[in-house]
Design an enzyme around this catalytic site. Structure first.
Site, short mmCIF file in Angstrom:
data_model
loop_
_atom_site.label_atom_id
_atom_site.label_comp_id
_atom_site.label_asym_id
_atom_site.label_seq_id
_atom_site.Cartn_x
_atom_site.Cartn_y
_atom_site.Cartn_z
N VAL A 15 -9.35 -88.89 5.95
CA VAL A 15 -8.40 -89.40 6.94
C VAL A 15 -8.58 -90.90 7.17
O VAL A 15 -7.63 -91.68 7.11
CB VAL A 15 -8.58 -88.65 8.28
CG1 VAL A 15 -7.67 -89.25 9.36
CG2 VAL A 15 -8.28 -87.17 8.09
N ASP A 33 -18.70 -96.49 8.81
CA ASP A 33 -19.20 -95.15 8.52
C ASP A 33 -20.72 -95.19 8.58
O ASP A 33 -21.35 -96.16 8.12
CB ASP A 33 -18.73 -94.67 7.14
CG ASP A 33 -18.77 -93.16 6.99
OD1 ASP A 33 -17.71 -92.53 6.92
OD2 ASP A 33 -19.90 -92.59 6.97
N THR A 118 -8.81 -83.55 14.85
CA THR A 118 -8.15 -82.37 15.39
C THR A 118 -9.03 -81.71 16.44
O THR A 118 -10.18 -81.34 16.16
CB THR A 118 -7.84 -81.36 14.27
OG1 THR A 118 -7.04 -81.99 13.28
CG2 THR A 118 -7.10 -80.16 14.83
N CYS A 258 -9.15 -77.91 7.48
CA CYS A 258 -8.08 -77.86 8.49
C CYS A 258 -7.60 -76.44 8.77
O CYS A 258 -7.89 -75.88 9.82
CB CYS A 258 -6.90 -78.72 8.04
SG CYS A 258 -7.24 -80.49 8.09
#
Length: 428
Positions: A15, A33, A118, A258
């Site tokens: 993403v 990161d 999410t 997901c």
């Protein structure tokens, strides 16, 4: 905040990296990161996810770092870390919490923190906001502000990239929402949907994958029913698909980061106020059971052809969670391997897309370096329809299998082929 903000992307996976590359075309962007090796490889022009090309990496103005002190002067922080589930299928918000703590150390008045991960409705404002406030000593909604813009990355999809899709955006205030609309809209020609509020945007994201999970569960259930009737579900779907409003979902293993995970976030949210999410969890249960159903069906098909076979030698072709991507997260092919091993199969695995180091590290699986074998297999299983497997000739496939052996095709990728009569062919 200046008219041209400095932006941080926290988390450079499937993403974060494409988002960072696209925003860096218009803004000063730092990609952060905690994985130092990941940063090193990206600086060398290599993205192991395959989502960004070496040329795009080398041509980008994106600044890459694993040092959080380099984020102090930024105005907007976009968090794109994963949101997995634990061994009990409960939401594991550890990555989001840790990312919030990291951002909290560099916050300054006027900053906006946007979450793309999410989550279930309420996480951004009720969990992340307080963490940011505690670490920074600033007041949420006064000194700094929250936003949410759900990710819609589909690994391996070259059509629905982040700069070509509708981006949903929500802000803690109208001013924040408009600010985010402008920033995200810069990279996708203004294709922005402004959600009513943050909780609405969170809810919209979590139901997108839950809906797909339920639809796939229906197709998986009818696939099992039709197996018992001697009918291929692919033949049935092909016929039913001629109706103009028939939904084109395909059967198979539901893995990845997901669809196989997000419904548990929605179910957790529902249970928190006493609602039993029967439909959502029924879909999850059906899809989780698919590995055993497929394994048993393949084993029985092999036994029908050679009833006395003992300890069949079996090749599984494909380990990643979907075709033509290297992503091994939450792959369900490992469940097939475990089930067949329990049934007495000697299983070998080949996957040209998967990272052999990751396969060994996470699953204790040693990947074959080629399809060649000293002797043919009793059974080969086409588990993931990588392009390389689709391109195999009939002769190449048949050479892998013993006479009277089984060619098992989980995804129907070879169903239009005519194999010689000495082989058995099985598909869902």
């Amino acid at each position: 905040m200046s008219d041209i903000p400095q932006i941080t992307i926290v988390g450079l996976g499937y993403v974060g990296l494409p988002l960072a590359i696209n925003l860096a075309k218009y803004y000063r962007v730092t990609g952060f990161d905690i994985d130092e090796d990941r940063i090193k490889k990206l600086k060398e022009g290599y993205d192991k996810t395959g989502e960004v090309t070496s040329q795009d990496l080398r041509n980008s103005t994106l600044h890459l770092t694993s040092r959080q002190e380099e984020l102090h002067d930024h105005d907007i922080h976009i968090v794109t870390v994963p949101t997995p589930v634990d061994s009990n299928n409960q939401p594991d918000l550890t990555p989001v919490r840790k990312a919030s703590e990291t951002v909290g150390t560099v916050l300054k008045p006027g900053n906006i923190i946007v979450y793309e991960s999410t989550v279930y409705p309420g996480v951004t404002e009720d969990i992340c906001g307080p963490i940011l406030a505690e670490i920074s000593g600033l007041e949420c909604g006064k000194d700094f502000f929250l936003g949410y813009s759900p990710e819609r990355i589909n690994p391996g999809d070259r059509e629905h990239t982040v700069d070509r899709i509708t981006k949903v955006v929500a802000g803690q205030t109208n001013d924040v929402a408009e600010r985010l609309r402008k920033i995200y809209g810069t990279m996708n020609n203004g294709n922005i949907f402004l959600a009513k509020d943050i909780k609405t945007a969170e809810a919209a994201k979590v139901i997108e994958n839950a809906q797909r999970d339920i639809n796939i569960a229906f197709v998986n259930e009818i696939a099992v029913i039709f197996q018992n009737l001697g009918i291929s579900v692919y033949d049935v779907l092909e016929a039913a698909g001629t109706k103009w409003n028939f939904l084109n979902f395909q059967p198979g293993l539901v893995g990845g980061h997901c669809i196989g995970v997000d419904p548990y976030y929605l179910a957790h949210c529902a249970k928190s106020f006493g609602h039993d999410p029967k439909v959502i969890l029924s879909g999850r249960s059906t899809n989780e059971a698919m590995s055993d159903a497929v394994s048993n069906a393949i084993h029985l098909a092999l036994k029908r052809k050679t009833p006395d076979i003992k300890s069949p030698k079996t090749l599984i072709m494909g380990l990643t969670f979907k075709e033509d991507v290297p992503d091994l997260r939450n792959t369900k092919v490992t469940d097939i391997i475990s089930a067949l091993t329990l049934l007495g199969h000697q299983v070998e695995v080949h996957d040209p897309m998967a990272d052999p180091v990751e396969a060994e590290k996470f699953f204790n699986i040693t990947l074959k370096t080629s399809l060649e074998s000293e002797e043919p297999y009793d059974c080969i299983i086409g588990a993931v329809p990588h392009a390389g497997y689709l391109e195999l000739t009939n002769s190449s496939i048949e050479q892998l299998v013993k006479p009277n052996g089984l060619i098992a095709d989980m995804k129907g990728m070879w169903r239009k082929r005519d194999f010689t009569s000495s082989f058995s062919y099985w598909c869902l």
